[in-house]
Design an enzyme around this catalytic site. Structure first.
Site, PDB file in Angstrom:
ATOM      1  N   GLN A 159     -30.529   7.182  -1.427  1.00  0.00           N
ATOM      2  CA  GLN A 159     -29.864   6.699  -0.207  1.00  0.00           C
ATOM      3  C   GLN A 159     -30.610   7.142   1.057  1.00  0.00           C
ATOM      4  O   GLN A 159     -30.439   6.550   2.123  1.00  0.00           O
ATOM      5  CB  GLN A 159     -28.413   7.216  -0.132  1.00  0.00           C
ATOM      6  CG  GLN A 159     -27.506   6.671  -1.197  1.00  0.00           C
ATOM      7  CD  GLN A 159     -27.411   7.626  -2.378  1.00  0.00           C
ATOM      8  OE1 GLN A 159     -28.408   8.227  -2.783  1.00  0.00           O
ATOM      9  NE2 GLN A 159     -26.240   7.747  -2.957  1.00  0.00           N
ATOM     10  N   ASP A 202     -18.535  14.014   3.142  1.00  0.00           N
ATOM     11  CA  ASP A 202     -17.657  13.264   2.244  1.00  0.00           C
ATOM     12  C   ASP A 202     -16.263  13.851   2.252  1.00  0.00           C
ATOM     13  O   ASP A 202     -15.283  13.128   2.100  1.00  0.00           O
ATOM     14  CB  ASP A 202     -18.266  13.214   0.840  1.00  0.00           C
ATOM     15  CG  ASP A 202     -19.390  12.192   0.805  1.00  0.00           C
ATOM     16  OD1 ASP A 202     -19.092  10.993   0.775  1.00  0.00           O
ATOM     17  OD2 ASP A 202     -20.559  12.588   0.918  1.00  0.00           O
ATOM     18  N   ASN A 212     -20.500  17.270   0.449  1.00  0.00           N
ATOM     19  CA  ASN A 212     -21.430  16.202   0.850  1.00  0.00           C
ATOM     20  C   ASN A 212     -22.465  16.006  -0.255  1.00  0.00           C
ATOM     21  O   ASN A 212     -22.572  16.803  -1.194  1.00  0.00           O
ATOM     22  CB  ASN A 212     -22.089  16.526   2.193  1.00  0.00           C
ATOM     23  CG  ASN A 212     -22.729  15.306   2.818  1.00  0.00           C
ATOM     24  OD1 ASN A 212     -22.115  14.239   2.910  1.00  0.00           O
ATOM     25  ND2 ASN A 212     -23.969  15.402   3.236  1.00  0.00           N
ATOM     26  N   LYS A 213     -23.224  14.958  -0.124  1.00  0.00           N
ATOM     27  CA  LYS A 213     -24.187  14.536  -1.157  1.00  0.00           C
ATOM     28  C   LYS A 213     -24.949  15.710  -1.757  1.00  0.00           C
ATOM     29  O   LYS A 213     -25.380  16.611  -1.034  1.00  0.00           O
ATOM     30  CB  LYS A 213     -25.144  13.524  -0.528  1.00  0.00           C
ATOM     31  CG  LYS A 213     -26.249  13.000  -1.407  1.00  0.00           C
ATOM     32  CD  LYS A 213     -25.787  12.410  -2.726  1.00  0.00           C
ATOM     33  CE  LYS A 213     -24.814  11.275  -2.551  1.00  0.00           C
ATOM     34  NZ  LYS A 213     -24.308  10.761  -3.861  1.00  0.00           N
TER      35      LYS A 213
HETATM   36  C1  RUB Z   1     -22.995   9.302   0.933  1.00  0.00           C
HETATM   37  C2  RUB Z   1     -22.937  10.572   1.706  1.00  0.00           C
HETATM   38  C3  RUB Z   1     -22.729  10.473   3.181  1.00  0.00           C
HETATM   39  C4  RUB Z   1     -21.265  10.617   3.481  1.00  0.00           C
HETATM   40  C5  RUB Z   1     -20.933  10.416   4.950  1.00  0.00           C
HETATM   41  O1  RUB Z   1     -22.865   9.505  -0.467  1.00  0.00           O
HETATM   42  O2  RUB Z   1     -23.003  11.659   1.198  1.00  0.00           O
HETATM   43  O3  RUB Z   1     -23.415  11.477   3.870  1.00  0.00           O
HETATM   44  O4  RUB Z   1     -20.573   9.665   2.698  1.00  0.00           O
HETATM   45  O5  RUB Z   1     -21.176   9.098   5.345  1.00  0.00           O
HETATM   46  P1  RUB Z   1     -22.822   8.219  -1.450  1.00  0.00           P
HETATM   47  P2  RUB Z   1     -20.474   8.508   6.675  1.00  0.00           P
HETATM   48  O6  RUB Z   1     -24.099   7.464  -1.252  1.00  0.00           O
HETATM   49  O7  RUB Z   1     -22.663   8.808  -2.820  1.00  0.00           O
HETATM   50  O8  RUB Z   1     -21.609   7.390  -1.057  1.00  0.00           O
HETATM   51  O9  RUB Z   1     -20.858   9.401   7.803  1.00  0.00           O
HETATM   52  O10 RUB Z   1     -21.056   7.127   6.793  1.00  0.00           O
HETATM   53  O11 RUB Z   1     -18.995   8.484   6.440  1.00  0.00           O
END
Ligand code: RUB
Length: 310
Positions: A159, A202, A212-213
């Site tokens: 990602q 997250d 978080n990731k």
């Molecule tokens: C995505 C991830 C993002 C958070 C925050 O993990 O860790 O940093 O979801 O995103 P995955 P946002 O790819 O497993 O969904 O700030 O857009 O809410």
């Protein structure tokens, strides 16, 4: 929207074709809205059962997405006290509209708060793909053309490439590295070290720990060793109250195939999607729509689910 279409969206969330916490919550709420607008069944209890079923499917599609979970809880709260389908439909639609207003308003405030706090820095590091972190970095890049963002590719599903491509597209200087180089880039003077770390979230526990990731913990530990601040941009509604103790929160374990398709039979591949980052590593704090919040202060947001959108 038909039930078949809803199920396809739920599948895409589980497969990470739709990813990112805020994005998942928005897509889920929009899908429920489209579904309920035209849903008509003969029996009111059947109507409630279907709405509840799909809201819970979205809420639990991925275990570490409390924004979606909290949104679906807010939508379903007291719904069975309605008198008939039409009343329930109106209630759900109003709540989804409140949720979108909250997301839009909080996005603007978080971005402003983050930009005013971080705009003096020149070298940033980020991880994975957070829409909030990405947009803050883009805005800071508009203010100072000479910033640089070091970003990690985010194995196994990369990602980080989404972040890198987007930043580069708008003219921000990006250095893209493998996840395992993060600590060296933070600490080793051979490289241009980041002055600050900025990631999305997250989930946040009642004790102020971050979910978080996977890979985020590595950055956080190295940042503490390097004595540089670690900030998180997040809506306060990502507070996750589902476990009685933070350490009991489930971490999503994904299919090992994402890591190694043809792994030898006796190799056990484990694929956690997220890191649990203890509060002590969130040294800069949480940049939220309620301002800059220290991990300890997160306790004070405990009623957020009842009050948001009101
Ligand atoms: C995505 C991830 C993002 C958070 C925050 O993990 O860790 O940093 O979801 O995103 P995955 P946002 O790819 O497993 O969904 O700030 O857009 O809410």
């Amino acid at each position: 929207m038909t039930e078949k279409e809803l199920e396809k969206i739920i599948r895409s969330i589980k497969d990470l074709k739709i990813q990112g916490n805020t994005n998942i919550a928005k897509v889920s709420a929009k899908a429920v809205l489209d579904y309920i607008t035209n849903l008509k069944v003969a029996d009111y209890n059947e109507f409630l059962a279907r709405v509840k079923h799909y809201c819970l499917e979205f809420a639990n599609a991925r275990p570490n997405e409390p924004l979606t979970y909290n949104a679906m809880s807010f939508i379903l709260n007291d719904l069975d006290e309605c008198q008939n389908q039409q009343q329930a439909r109106i209630k759900v639609i109003e709540r989804i509209e409140s949720f979108f207003s909250y997301i839009d308003a909080s996005y603007e405030i978080i971005r402003l708060n983050a930009v005013s706090l971080l705009k003096g820095y020149k070298v940033f590091m980020t991880h994975c793909h957070s829409s909030l972190a990405r947009d803050v970095l883009i805005r800071i890049g508009e203010i100072s053309a000479d910033i640089e963002v070091i970003n990690t590719e985010t194995r196994p599903l990369y990602q980080g490439r989404i972040t890198a491509a987007k930043l580069a597209e708008v003219g921000v200087k990006v250095t893209h590295i493998v996840d395992s180089a993060a600590a060296s880039f933070i600490l080793d003077k051979r490289y241009t070290n980041p002055e600050v770390i900025l990631v999305g979230s997250d989930g946040i526990t009642i004790e102020g720990d971050l979910i978080n990731k996977v890979g985020t913990l590595n950055l956080a530990i190295a940042a503490k060793a390097a004595n540089i601040p670690f900030y998180v941009v997040t809506q306060s509604m990502k507070l996750d109250l589902r476990a009685s103790k933070p350490e009991l929160l489930e971490i999503e374990q994904r299919d090992p195939i994402e890591v190694w398709k043809d792994a030898p039979a006796r190799v056990r591949v484990v694929n956690p999607a997220f890191d649990f980052v203890p509060a002590k590593y969130i040294t800069g704090g949480y940049i939220t729509e309620k301002g800059l919040i220290s991990p300890k202060e997160f306790k004070n947001l405990v009623n957020i689910n009842a009050s948001y959108g009101a």
